[in-house]
Design a protein around this motif. Structure first.
Motif, short mmCIF file in Angstrom:
data_model
loop_
_atom_site.label_atom_id
_atom_site.label_comp_id
_atom_site.label_asym_id
_atom_site.label_seq_id
_atom_site.Cartn_x
_atom_site.Cartn_y
_atom_site.Cartn_z
N SER A 8 30.66 39.10 -5.50
CA SER A 8 31.25 39.31 -4.18
C SER A 8 30.43 40.25 -3.31
O SER A 8 30.52 40.20 -2.09
N ASN A 9 29.61 41.10 -3.91
CA ASN A 9 28.79 42.02 -3.14
C ASN A 9 27.38 41.99 -3.72
O ASN A 9 27.11 42.61 -4.77
N TRP A 10 26.46 41.31 -3.06
CA TRP A 10 25.11 41.12 -3.58
C TRP A 10 24.36 42.44 -3.71
O TRP A 10 23.66 42.68 -4.68
N LYS A 12 25.42 45.59 -4.24
CA LYS A 12 25.85 46.34 -5.42
C LYS A 12 25.42 45.66 -6.71
O LYS A 12 24.94 46.30 -7.63
N TYR A 45 25.49 33.58 -5.64
CA TYR A 45 26.17 34.39 -4.61
C TYR A 45 26.27 33.60 -3.30
O TYR A 45 27.32 33.58 -2.67
#
Length: 55
Positions: A8-10, A12, A45
């Motif tokens: 959900s958060n590339w 991080k 992603y």
């Protein structure tokens, strides 16, 4: 350890997890080399497809 899910958060994920992955499974294929792991993790992603990976 084995994990499964979507990214959900590339930013991080790529800074914290990516270098620790030893094996990545994406769309039925298994990748173990560093270049392919980074390529297909990023692709998963972008298309919001689930991956499975081992650390």
């Amino acid at each position: 350890m084995e994990f499964q899910g979507t990214i959900s958060n590339w930013v991080k994920f790529s800074t914290i997890m990516l270098d620790s992955i030893k094996e990545l499974q994406f769309m039925g294929e298994i990748y173990t080399d560093e270049k392919s792991i980074k390529k297909y993790a990023r692709e998963s992603y972008l298309v919001r497809e689930a991956i499975k990976f081992k650390m």
